[in-house]
Motif scaffolding. Structure first.
Motif, mmCIF file in Angstrom:
data_model
loop_
_atom_site.group_PDB
_atom_site.id
_atom_site.type_symbol
_atom_site.label_atom_id
_atom_site.label_comp_id
_atom_site.label_asym_id
_atom_site.label_seq_id
_atom_site.Cartn_x
_atom_site.Cartn_y
_atom_site.Cartn_z
ATOM 1 N N ARG A 129 17.104 -44.670 4.147
ATOM 2 C CA ARG A 129 17.136 -44.448 2.694
ATOM 3 C C ARG A 129 16.301 -45.502 1.979
ATOM 4 O O ARG A 129 15.545 -45.191 1.047
ATOM 5 C CB ARG A 129 18.580 -44.477 2.188
ATOM 6 C CG ARG A 129 19.337 -43.210 2.512
ATOM 7 C CD ARG A 129 20.809 -43.341 2.195
ATOM 8 N NE ARG A 129 21.441 -42.022 2.095
ATOM 9 C CZ ARG A 129 22.735 -41.804 2.223
ATOM 10 N NH1 ARG A 129 23.576 -42.811 2.445
ATOM 11 N NH2 ARG A 129 23.222 -40.583 2.118
ATOM 12 N N ASP A 135 17.770 -40.215 -1.119
ATOM 13 C CA ASP A 135 19.222 -40.350 -0.933
ATOM 14 C C ASP A 135 19.841 -39.420 0.105
ATOM 15 O O ASP A 135 20.822 -39.753 0.751
ATOM 16 C CB ASP A 135 19.945 -40.098 -2.267
ATOM 17 C CG ASP A 135 19.780 -41.259 -3.235
ATOM 18 O OD1 ASP A 135 19.432 -42.370 -2.766
ATOM 19 O OD2 ASP A 135 19.971 -41.053 -4.448
ATOM 20 N N LYS A 136 19.315 -38.218 0.222
ATOM 21 C CA LYS A 136 20.003 -37.215 1.051
ATOM 22 C C LYS A 136 19.749 -37.417 2.541
ATOM 23 O O LYS A 136 18.704 -37.935 2.937
ATOM 24 C CB LYS A 136 19.556 -35.802 0.644
ATOM 25 C CG LYS A 136 20.101 -35.417 -0.721
ATOM 26 C CD LYS A 136 19.794 -33.983 -1.095
ATOM 27 C CE LYS A 136 20.398 -33.714 -2.474
ATOM 28 N NZ LYS A 136 19.829 -32.537 -3.115
ATOM 29 N N SER A 150 29.416 -41.297 4.743
ATOM 30 C CA SER A 150 28.478 -40.185 4.590
ATOM 31 C C SER A 150 28.320 -39.387 5.885
ATOM 32 O O SER A 150 27.714 -38.328 5.899
ATOM 33 C CB SER A 150 27.122 -40.685 4.102
ATOM 34 O OG SER A 150 26.662 -41.717 4.929
ATOM 35 N N HIS A 177 25.629 -36.021 -0.711
ATOM 36 C CA HIS A 177 24.311 -36.436 -0.214
ATOM 37 C C HIS A 177 24.102 -36.055 1.245
ATOM 38 O O HIS A 177 23.030 -36.270 1.796
ATOM 39 C CB HIS A 177 24.124 -37.958 -0.361
ATOM 40 C CG HIS A 177 24.111 -38.423 -1.781
ATOM 41 N ND1 HIS A 177 23.165 -37.990 -2.683
ATOM 42 C CD2 HIS A 177 24.920 -39.268 -2.455
ATOM 43 C CE1 HIS A 177 23.406 -38.568 -3.858
ATOM 44 N NE2 HIS A 177 24.467 -39.336 -3.750
ATOM 45 N N GLU A 199 13.538 -34.888 -0.924
ATOM 46 C CA GLU A 199 14.798 -35.583 -1.205
ATOM 47 C C GLU A 199 15.516 -36.104 0.037
ATOM 48 O O GLU A 199 16.469 -36.867 -0.074
ATOM 49 C CB GLU A 199 15.756 -34.616 -1.923
ATOM 50 C CG GLU A 199 15.305 -34.244 -3.326
ATOM 51 C CD GLU A 199 16.366 -33.422 -4.019
ATOM 52 O OE1 GLU A 199 17.141 -33.999 -4.790
ATOM 53 O OE2 GLU A 199 16.433 -32.201 -3.741
#
Ligand SMILES: *Cc1c(COP(=O)(O)O)cnc(C)c1O
Length: 427
Positions: A129, A135-136, A150, A177, A199
């Protein structure tokens, strides 16, 4: 088999430890019996608190590929312990193990040591990241990458065993995310990437899924992900915590010839002590603190005892023919299991890559998490209980892999096949 001492210890443990265990699957909940408490181990065997012995295919969930208490590993730990357990300062051993890792995985130019697989994946994702400014992340259903927030989304074995796809306590703001796709389905991954242009920081996967049993990548799956990541500027994180030094010295990446930008290691690399590691391209790794801004740290990271156990283990694994031996033993065992199942007319899909394997109690091959039929785990549980009673220690869940060690003897393998014949007939 008498389990009186184990039962008493479990009752006591439950008073002071949630569920009586320090990691959920150890509680044997999904197989409908109480856990055995282990007193000691040696070679291919473990011994419980009641003095029962078992041929062990759990191997501490993968690390014990040499068998338990290999004299060279024990000696390395003992010698190091006498010189200091931890300093919180650099030692030559850390560089030595780092060099061994870089040599085994040509795409790892730099590596950082941590204390668990969870820390390795969690840190690799933060790094991806930080490096991409995105972010994803994209993971696959049924792949487990440790218990960071996550990553606890559709995360395989532990959670599947307890029927929770995603853990309570993970804020929806974090989980949003994490995108998920179906394992072995390249088109699904491509569609997720197309729906989130620019992304996605990283795609993370188990190159052989060992937390939904044992699922090999379909031809072209890893290669396709590699191309997709290259085309989209996405970091490919290959989580070899289980497969690294397991299916080949250079892990699944050596076996399948596909290389990640970042690689996570754990389990075998610590020889039974708490170690994880993540490494990869220099350009990415240099973003880590103190070189770069992405923070990551650990009081016990690179711990001397753990480094010594890891170095001693890898030195033995590097010897010529080690992985051929593991392959041979595993092939022999799995052939025997398959024949025993066929003789008892029990439908199974026996899936194996190198020294990791799984018997699914269904005829249909498993390519992804959804392929495991709802009734399959219950059959496994009955099989598991007979095997335990026959002195064979398997992981207590249909969604876990079995692990072969170099210490398993021909007699061990034949005894296991005999026990399985009985267990298949008993279903
Ligand atoms: C075991 C495992 C982890 C987590 O490692 P821990 O040391 O239990 O934190 C991560 N990824 C994979 C593929 C694993 O098998």
């Amino acid at each position: 088999m008498n389990h009186q001492q184990s039962s008493a210890l479990f009752t006591k443990a439950k008073q002071v430890i949630p569920g009586g265990v320090n990691s959920p699957v150890r509680a044997f909940k999904s197989v409908g019996c109480d856990p055995i408490f282990i007193a000691r181990a040696a070679g291919s065997k473990i011994f419980d608190a009641d003095g029962n012995s078992y041929i062990d295919y759990v191997g501490s969930w993968g690390p014990m590929i040499l068998g338990h208490c290999h004299p060279k590993v024990v000696e390395a730990i003992q010698q190091t312990a006498a010189t200091g357990a931890s300093f919180g300062a650099p030692t030559a051993r850390e560089t030595q193990l780092a060099e061994m890792v870089c040599e085994a995985y040509p795409n790892i130019e730099m590596v950082r040591m941590v204390s668990s697989g969870t820390e390795a994946t969690m840190s690799a994702i933060r790094l991806a990241r930080g490096y991409t400014g995105r972010d994803k992340i994209l993971k696959f259903d049924g792949c487990y990458h440790g218990h960071a927030d996550s990553l606890l989304v559709k995360a395989g074995s532990g959670l599947a065993t307890f029927g929770v796809p995603t853990s309570p306590g993970v804020p929806a703001d974090f989980a949003k995310h994490t995108l998920t796709a179906t394992y072995n389905d390249l088109d699904d991954a491509k569609a997720m990437v197309a729906a989130n242009p620019g992304e996605i920081a990283c795609v993370i996967l188990e190159p052989i899924a060992g937390n939904m049993g044992c699922v090999a990548p379909r031809a072209g799956f890893l290669e396709g992900l590699r191309q997709l990541c290259d085309a989209e500027g996405i970091v490919l994180v290959i989580d070899e915590v289980m497969t690294g030094f397991r299916v080949a010295y250079g892990g699944a990446q050596e076996r399948f010839g596909v290389r990640g930008d970042l690689v996570c290691l754990g389990k075998i690399i610590g020889g039974g002590l708490p170690v994880g590691a993540f490494g990869g391209k220099r350009e990415i790794m240099e973003c880590l603190s103190p070189e770069g801004g992405v923070y990551q740290a650990g009081t016990l990271s690179g711990n001397p005892l753990a480094m010594s156990a890891g170095i001693a283990t890898l030195e033995l694994l590097k010897q010529d023919g080690f992985y051929d031996l593991i392959e041979e033993k595993s092939a022999y065992l799995c052939k025997g299991l398959q024949e025993a199942a066929a003789a008892a007319k029990v439908p199974t899909s026996l899936q194996r890559v190198g020294g990791m394997f799984c018997t699914y109690f269904q005829a249909e091959e498993v390519f992804n998490f959804e392929d495991v039929k709802p009734e399959t785990p219950a059959t496994f549980s009955r099989f598991f209980r007979t095997m335990l009673d026959e002195g064979i220690n398997l992981a207590p869940s249909q969604y876990e892999a079995g692990f072969m060690s170099a210490a398993h003897s021909q007699e061990d393998l034949d005894r296991t096949i005999d026990a399985a014949s009985k267990a298949f007939k008993n279903l």
